[in-house]
Scaffold this active site. Sequence first.
Site, mmCIF file in Angstrom:
data_model
loop_
_atom_site.group_PDB
_atom_site.id
_atom_site.type_symbol
_atom_site.label_atom_id
_atom_site.label_comp_id
_atom_site.label_asym_id
_atom_site.label_seq_id
_atom_site.Cartn_x
_atom_site.Cartn_y
_atom_site.Cartn_z
ATOM 1 N N CYS A 53 -0.333 2.550 7.326
ATOM 2 C CA CYS A 53 -1.036 1.262 7.380
ATOM 3 C C CYS A 53 -1.822 1.110 8.682
ATOM 4 C CB CYS A 53 -0.035 0.118 7.268
ATOM 5 S SG CYS A 53 0.814 0.066 5.683
ATOM 6 N N ARG A 55 -2.679 3.790 10.964
ATOM 7 C CA ARG A 55 -3.383 4.942 11.528
ATOM 8 C C ARG A 55 -3.749 5.954 10.447
ATOM 9 N NH1 ARG A 55 -1.460 6.731 15.961
ATOM 10 N NH2 ARG A 55 -0.103 4.955 16.392
ATOM 11 N N SER A 112 3.294 3.175 18.112
ATOM 12 C CA SER A 112 3.177 2.351 16.905
ATOM 13 C C SER A 112 2.757 0.933 17.240
ATOM 14 C CB SER A 112 4.517 2.317 16.159
ATOM 15 O OG SER A 112 4.863 3.593 15.690
ATOM 16 N N GLY A 194 2.778 -4.569 -5.651
ATOM 17 C CA GLY A 194 2.852 -3.151 -5.309
ATOM 18 C C GLY A 194 4.253 -2.622 -5.578
ATOM 19 N N ALA A 195 4.397 -1.297 -5.525
ATOM 20 C CA ALA A 195 5.712 -0.691 -5.759
ATOM 21 C C ALA A 195 5.925 0.514 -4.852
ATOM 22 C CB ALA A 195 5.844 -0.280 -7.222
ATOM 23 N N ILE A 198 6.461 0.102 1.225
ATOM 24 C CA ILE A 198 6.616 -1.199 1.877
ATOM 25 C C ILE A 198 7.371 -2.179 0.985
ATOM 26 C CG2 ILE A 198 5.364 -3.234 2.702
ATOM 27 C CD1 ILE A 198 3.273 -1.412 3.882
#
EC number: 1.2.1.70
Length: 407
Positions: A53, A55, A112, A194-195, A198
Amino acid sequence: MNKSFRYISISHNTASTLQREKYHISEEEKVALTTLICDSFNDISGLFILATCNRTEVYFEATNTTSNAVLDVLMNFKSVTNPEAEKPLFNSSNDTKDSIKHLLEVSSGLASLVFGDAEIISQIKKAHQFSMAHKLQGSLLERALQAVFKTHKRISNETDFRDGTTSVAYKSLKVIRQSFDSASVKSKKILFIGAGDIVKQLFKYNSKFNFTNIYIANRSEEKAIILSQTNKCKTYPWANVLSNNFDDFDVIISAASNCPNLINTINPLIKKTLLIDLAVPCNINKELAKQNDIIFHDLDSISVELEETKENRLAATNEVNTIIFEEINSYNEWLEGASLRALLAACKINLNNKLQNYFDTPLEESEINLVTNQVMKKLIVNNQISASSKVIDSLISQEISLLNLKQ
């Protein structure tokens, strides 16, 4: 020229969410980009694409191909109209030692957006599996990734850097709790879109929050059903998502891959609605943030360090840097010995070839191996690996004479 380990990187350190989402590489695109890079540069022996998400990075090993050349291919692959203007968004290096340092800082969580993010290692493992499946490990790359996994294990076992939770999924759930009053928050109607990883993390961390009114929507109904059954929640039709029918939801967390601007409208509201966009490219049109009664978060805003873990992680940073320093030195020692190992291997092959043709009647394989090993020992002990052909022939003759005497 010797091979070098190199990289290009665009991340939250150099670019905004909108800027870096342009370069996000989906799983489907990875195959096409890998093929394009390998077809464009025949000296690349190892390739590793890390797309998260926050980079997009390409690591590779090559003799001549530069990081700038690979960046040109990536920009062409992404149909960038003004590449020179966007190159400053990328960090890169053609130096092996710089590249291994960067990779270890990324994999440890030091680099991060969510400081100390532990989820990055699972994304690296997935990217490693992709490289192995396409036979693109390369010796420098494979050694670098083994250093990554060893460093991760040492950080977990030897420091407090992994204590506490810094997942964006966890923090998104925490934002829900902070956005509504405590009396009603647990019954708020929540939609996960979504699945992927995340969303699976959202379900994982919900055990700490106990939200009970959760729905899931996904392009693949089968995946949505599996997650709903596993996590005791309900499914929501994908057709309703496409039509932007979200009237009843108090919270929408969207993390669907390859669905830019999936959510463009929210009907006039009579209650507060929380929108959280964890996708790259973004799923939710940022213009919605201007509507009254909408609270909007994206990856950048959701990724402020958790206050209860920040102190411990910062305190452990020096220990983490020490571990990284030690693993870099270990990698460099291996790297410096690589040329000697290559020289020894070449010398042994040369000896073996000489012995194969030494007599009209070839020696037995066992005899060839015995003489080869004995000559190699003498060359190493006397520091004569680069000895002339005359010297090597003399040593071979001596060993064959000794072999004949024994027989």
